[in-house]
Design an enzyme around this catalytic site. Structure first.
Site, PDB file in Angstrom:
ATOM      1  CG  HIS A 137       7.701 -29.435   1.845  1.00 34.83           C
ATOM      2  ND1 HIS A 137       8.309 -30.408   1.463  1.00 34.83           N
ATOM      3  CD2 HIS A 137       8.175 -28.839   2.754  1.00 34.83           C
ATOM      4  CE1 HIS A 137       9.380 -30.901   2.466  1.00 34.83           C
ATOM      5  NE2 HIS A 137       9.280 -29.787   3.295  1.00 34.83           N
ATOM      6  CD  GLU A 141      -3.368   0.194   2.124  1.00 33.74           C
ATOM      7  OE1 GLU A 141      -3.606  -1.026   2.053  1.00 33.74           O
ATOM      8  OE2 GLU A 141      -3.359   1.191   2.968  1.00 33.74           O
ATOM      9  CE  LYS A 158     -11.026   2.731   3.735  1.00 34.32           C
ATOM     10  NZ  LYS A 158     -10.347   3.584   4.735  1.00 34.32           N
TER      11      LYS A 158
HETATM   12  O1  PA5 Z   1      -3.308   1.723   5.797  1.00 34.79           O
HETATM   13  C1  PA5 Z   1      -4.501   2.143   5.637  1.00 34.79           C
HETATM   14  O2  PA5 Z   1      -4.591   3.681   5.702  1.00 34.79           O
HETATM   15  C2  PA5 Z   1      -5.574   1.635   5.450  1.00 34.79           C
HETATM   16  O3  PA5 Z   1      -5.281   0.119   5.243  1.00 34.79           O
HETATM   17  C3  PA5 Z   1      -6.496   1.624   6.540  1.00 34.79           C
HETATM   18  O4  PA5 Z   1      -6.069   1.254   7.753  1.00 34.79           O
HETATM   19  C4  PA5 Z   1      -7.655   0.843   6.301  1.00 34.79           C
HETATM   20  O5  PA5 Z   1      -8.343   1.207   4.940  1.00 34.79           O
HETATM   21  C5  PA5 Z   1      -8.580   1.027   7.356  1.00 34.79           C
HETATM   22  O6  PA5 Z   1      -9.024   2.484   7.457  1.00 34.79           O
HETATM   23  P1  PA5 Z   1      -9.746   3.055   8.850  1.00 34.79           P
HETATM   24  O7  PA5 Z   1      -8.794   2.931   9.901  1.00 34.79           O
HETATM   25  O8  PA5 Z   1      -9.875   4.403   8.632  1.00 34.79           O
HETATM   26  O9  PA5 Z   1     -10.980   2.188   8.858  1.00 34.79           O
END
Ligand code: PA5
Length: 464
Positions: free
Chosen positions: A320, A291, A433
């Site tokens: 394996h 990410e 989202k």
């Molecule tokens: O790293 C990130 O920003 C995302 O993976 C968020 O943690 C994830 O989308 C969840 O978001 P939130 O904590 O706002 O619910």
């Protein structure tokens, strides 16, 4: 710092032509300096609030521990509701530091409630949760930094409703505590209105960099994990990652080696811990690496479409299933092996003379076997000229886990700095989202729905 980083097998001197020349490291002094400055000089600023998360004072740790104890003593089960960065930190720390069969232990041995981290909206999983918890004695930590994430809000609505039915409106409020951004988002507003206890996510700490903030610390305290030692380990790693010389800075060096490897077409980063307790550390790594580094444009707005696809692999299990590919397939991977010197237990393979099988194993320990297998994988990869490096943990405990988590955060931040990208945004996730909001009919997303509906599928490409 207790962790050890051995990157011999990334180098040409060890793996031959597919390795990195030392001169490639030495001639990039300017790039190292720029990456270093970008991360270390901006420590605690902007989206680098995460560098400060291990610096909380003793009084705050004591408060968290006292709160955790108060829940631990009355809860039969503890459920974390969250997703992505709001779940993977708790998941990997519980996996590393709790008994590997924590939930199956009897109450006396368990010393803490059963733990469930619900990070999906699979209806069968939600229904299954109700089959294994006694909701009347279950406590819930709802974690969402934005306070707006559909998955987490839907779980919250389902469980709060069930709680109210089971224990009544007033008592239900005592079973829920939330971790979210103070003053922002739907969850914060609901928590204020309902009177839930609220823990804040500090400013400048993104989801995947939040494990050492209240996002992780609150659930860790509930489960009786030694957060003081974890933060101590994280601070030790921070000091190591602030060393200026690349040859003594594990995160700067391994970030650079990964970036050079990416530029050489090694677009897959395999994370291969040799310990069941570290299995989900690979999930944590996969998220932070994917990410943070998977980006379309660099900071100058130039299209770069960069990133390295992370893959998880468990030693020895996946020897394996996957190591054949890693040793003989395309030269497109870097394998990070995590080894453990001393395991929490030792199991001997009995020297049973009546069993006429496996004489070569008799009298050895499983500890010896897993270590031999780890070293054999390292050997096989290296012999085949495949890039790999090994992180060794002396033991898996709160301190070394704190070190490892902090290392992953620094390594990712340095890699993003070398790539000159915005490490801390996630426009691709945000797009998904918004599309979900539109499809589920949230007000304000009508235009997005039109956009979604305008995508027509050609029946001729569908087989049924
Ligand atoms: O790293 C990130 O920003 C995302 O993976 C968020 O943690 C994830 O989308 C969840 O978001 P939130 O904590 O706002 O619910």
């Amino acid at each position: 710092m207790k962790l050890k980083f051995d990157y011999n097998n990334m180098m040409e001197s060890s793996i031959g032509t597919h390795g990195i020349k030392q001169s490639a490291i030495d001639k990039a002094a300017k790039a190292h300096e720029a990456a270093y400055k970008e991360v270390v000089d901006n420590s605690g600023k902007g989206w680098q609030g995460w560098t400060e998360t291990p610096m909380i004072d003793k009084a705050t740790v004591d408060e968290l521990n006292a709160f955790g104890k108060s829940i631990r003593e009355k809860a039969s089960s503890f459920v974390v509701l969250g997703i992505g960065g709001s779940a993977l930190g708790p998941i990997c720390v519980f996996n590393a530091l709790l008994h590997l069969h924590h939930n199956e232990l009897n109450e006396k041995m368990r010393k803490a409630p059963k733990i469930y981290v619900e990070d999906n909206v699979d209806p069968e999983r939600m229904a299954a949760l109700f089959d294994v918890i006694d909701i009347k004695t279950t406590y819930f930590n709802v974690i969402t930094k934005s306070g707006e994430t559909s998955e987490t809000l839907s779980q919250f609505l389902i469980l709060y409703n069930a709680l109210k039915k089971a224990v009544g409106e007033k008592a239900a409020k005592e079973h829920i505590f939330v971790t979210t951004t103070i003053g922002k988002g739907a969850l914060y507003a609901a928590a204020e209105k309902e009177g839930f206890k609220i823990f804040g996510v500090p400013a400048g700490v993104g989801g995947r960099f939040s494990v050492l903030s209240n996002v992780g610390l609150v659930p860790f305290a509930v489960m009786g994990i030694d957060i003081e030692s974890m933060l101590y380990g994280a601070r030790a790693m921070r000091t190591a990652c602030e060393r200026k010389d690349i040859y003594s800075n594990p995160a700067l060096m391994t970030a650079y080696l990964q970036v050079l490897s990416m530029k050489d077409g090694k677009n897959i980063s395999v994370m291969m811990p040799y310990a069941d307790g570290l299995k989900t550390m690979a999930d944590f790594y996969c998220q932070i690496w994917a990410e943070s580094l998977g980006k379309a444009v660099d900071k100058a707005g130039k299209t770069v479409n960069c990133g390295q696809t992370p893959a998880k692999s468990l030693g020895v299990t996946d020897q394996h299933s996957q190591v054949q590919l890693y040793t003989e397939g395309p030269y497109d991977k870097v394998v990070t092996i995590i080894g453990v010197d001393t395991f929490g237990d030792s199991v001997t393979i009995p020297a049973d003379e009546t069993a006429d099988i496996g004489d070569f194993l008799k009298g050895h320990t499983m500890n010896e076997l897993i270590t031999a297998e780890r070293k054999s994988t390292e050997f096989a990869l290296t012999k085949a000229g495949r890039s790999n490096f090994t992180i060794t943990m002396p033991t898996v405990d709160a301190e070394t886990v704190g070190e490892l988590l902090m290392y992953f955060m620094y390594q990712t931040a340095f890699a993003g700095a070398y790539l000159n990208i915005d490490t801390f945004n996630q426009p691709g996730v945000e797009e998904g989202k918004k599309a979900t909001f539109a499809m589920i009919g949230r007000a304000g997303y009508e235009q997005k729905l039109k956009e979604l509906e305008s995508a027509v599928k050609d029946e001729k490409y569908i087989i049924s």
